[in-house]
Design a protein around this motif. Structure first.
Motif, PDB file in Angstrom:
ATOM      1  N   LEU A  76       0.827  -1.207   0.000  1.00 59.22           N
ATOM      2  CA  LEU A  76       0.000   0.000   0.000  1.00 59.22           C
ATOM      3  C   LEU A  76       0.862   1.257   0.000  1.00 59.22           C
ATOM      4  N   GLU A  77       1.919   1.245   0.793  1.00 57.60           N
ATOM      5  CA  GLU A  77       2.798   2.404   0.838  1.00 57.60           C
ATOM      6  C   GLU A  77       3.504   2.603  -0.506  1.00 57.60           C
ATOM      7  N   ARG A  85       1.020   4.255  -2.771  1.00 63.50           N
ATOM      8  CA  ARG A  85       0.841   5.671  -2.445  1.00 63.50           C
ATOM      9  C   ARG A  85       1.983   6.501  -3.011  1.00 63.50           C
ATOM     10  N   ARG A  86       3.199   5.995  -2.880  1.00 64.74           N
ATOM     11  CA  ARG A  86       4.359   6.737  -3.377  1.00 64.74           C
ATOM     12  C   ARG A  86       4.361   6.822  -4.894  1.00 64.74           C
ATOM     13  N   GLY A  94       1.647   7.179  -6.578  1.00 62.11           N
ATOM     14  CA  GLY A  94       0.450   7.929  -6.969  1.00 62.11           C
ATOM     15  C   GLY A  94      -0.613   7.043  -7.563  1.00 62.11           C
ATOM     16  N   VAL A 137      -3.122   5.185  -5.815  1.00 61.56           N
ATOM     17  CA  VAL A 137      -4.108   4.784  -4.819  1.00 61.56           C
ATOM     18  C   VAL A 137      -5.478   4.668  -5.473  1.00 61.56           C
ATOM     19  N   ALA A 161     -10.109   3.356  -1.610  1.00 62.24           N
ATOM     20  CA  ALA A 161      -9.556   3.755  -0.316  1.00 62.24           C
ATOM     21  C   ALA A 161     -10.386   4.860   0.329  1.00 62.24           C
ATOM     22  N   GLU A 163       1.882  -0.984  -9.416  1.00 64.44           N
ATOM     23  CA  GLU A 163       1.523  -0.915  -8.002  1.00 64.44           C
ATOM     24  C   GLU A 163       0.009  -0.988  -7.786  1.00 64.44           C
TER      25      GLU A 163
END
Length: 274
Positions: free
Chosen positions: A138-139, A142-143, A145, A147, A151, A206
């Motif tokens: 998940l991190e 997020r990094r 972009g 997401v 969520a 991701e």
């Protein structure tokens, strides 16, 4: 004839027009509706009412978008209660869901198949690298972009998180499949792809953690599956893995179609059942 489509996203006017035009001449056909029909209940019911009136039988599985609670619906029920609302709408119009008895479809060649609509969600197990924890995956997303809007809009009540809800749905569905396994060749319908390899073309990569669960991969060898129908990826096409066709049937957003004519939005599945 058995036909399929998913990811109608009728909040887009171009898609809504395509759906209005899609139904003529199908009164004897079965329709698989593979989720992400709409983001709100009003549009969802509009689609369900339309297809139920124009097809002989309709089978629906939820995507993630149907489960959203957005500002457009300030009184929307969350999680499992939202899912039950969708089931009630489908039943009002005679549409089959993952909560109903699995129907038997007989193809033109006389062969019969058990159609299993599946609702299993995702649990962040489609991770890369595979040794990442869900939290690390998940991190990383997020990094990058990447997401998913889930969520913010997909609530999981009464489950503490999406992984818990996914595990409950996997266990529930597995018990149902065990009860009918071996009766007939099976057609699986799931909004999400059932194998991580099918997400290799997702960009950014991701985002794939929102695309399915590893918990269902073994079902493809444990049960007599002859065809898998899915959506979610907006990558229309077919892939054969271990002898089983996996058919992605998304209409997708207008920008996803790259010139593909929306009038040919229905995927005919009978030729894959020969």
């Amino acid at each position: 004839m058995l036909v399929a489509v998913s990811d109608l996203h009728v909040s887009h006017p171009e898609n809504r027009r395509a759906v209005e035009a899609l139904c003529a001449g199908h009164c004897e056909d079965w329709l698989i509706l593979g989720g992400d029909v709409a983001d709100d209940l009003t549009d969802f019911e509009w689609v369900i009412r339309l297809v139920a009136a124009r097809f002989y039988r309709v089978i629906w599985v939820p995507g993630n978008h149907e489960l959203w609670c957005t500002p457009k619906e300030p009184m929307a029920l969350p999680g499992e209660m939202r899912y039950r609302q969708l089931i009630e709408i489908c039943h009002q119009y005679g549409v089959l869901t993952p909560e109903d008895d699995y129907p038997v479809y007989t193809a033109e060649n006389g062969q019969s198949f058990l159609i299993a609509p599946i609702f299993t969600l995702y649990d962040y197990s489609f991770r890369h690298p595979s040794d990442f924890t869900p939290e690390q995956g998940l991190e990383r997303a997020r990094r990058a972009g990447a997401v998913c809007s889930d969520a913010f809009f997909l609530k999981t009540y009464p489950y503490p998180d999406i992984r818990s809800w996914c595990t409950e749905r996997v266990q529930y569905t597995e018990a149902r499949l065990n009860a009918v396994s071996g009766q007939l060749p099976m057609i699986f319908i799931n909004h999400f792809p059932m194998l991580q390899v099918l997400t290799q073309s997702v960009q950014p990569q991701e985002f794939s953690i929102w695309c399915g669960t590893q918990q269902v991969a073994s079902w493809l060898s444990r049960y007599p599956v002859c065809l898998v129908v899915y959506g979610h990826l907006h990558m229309h096409g077919s892939t054969v893995l271990e002898g089983i066709p996996h058919v992605e049937v998304s209409l997708g957003y207008p920008k996803d179609r790259h010139g593909r004519d929306a009038s040919g939005m229905l995927t005919v599945l009978d030729t894959l059942l020969m």
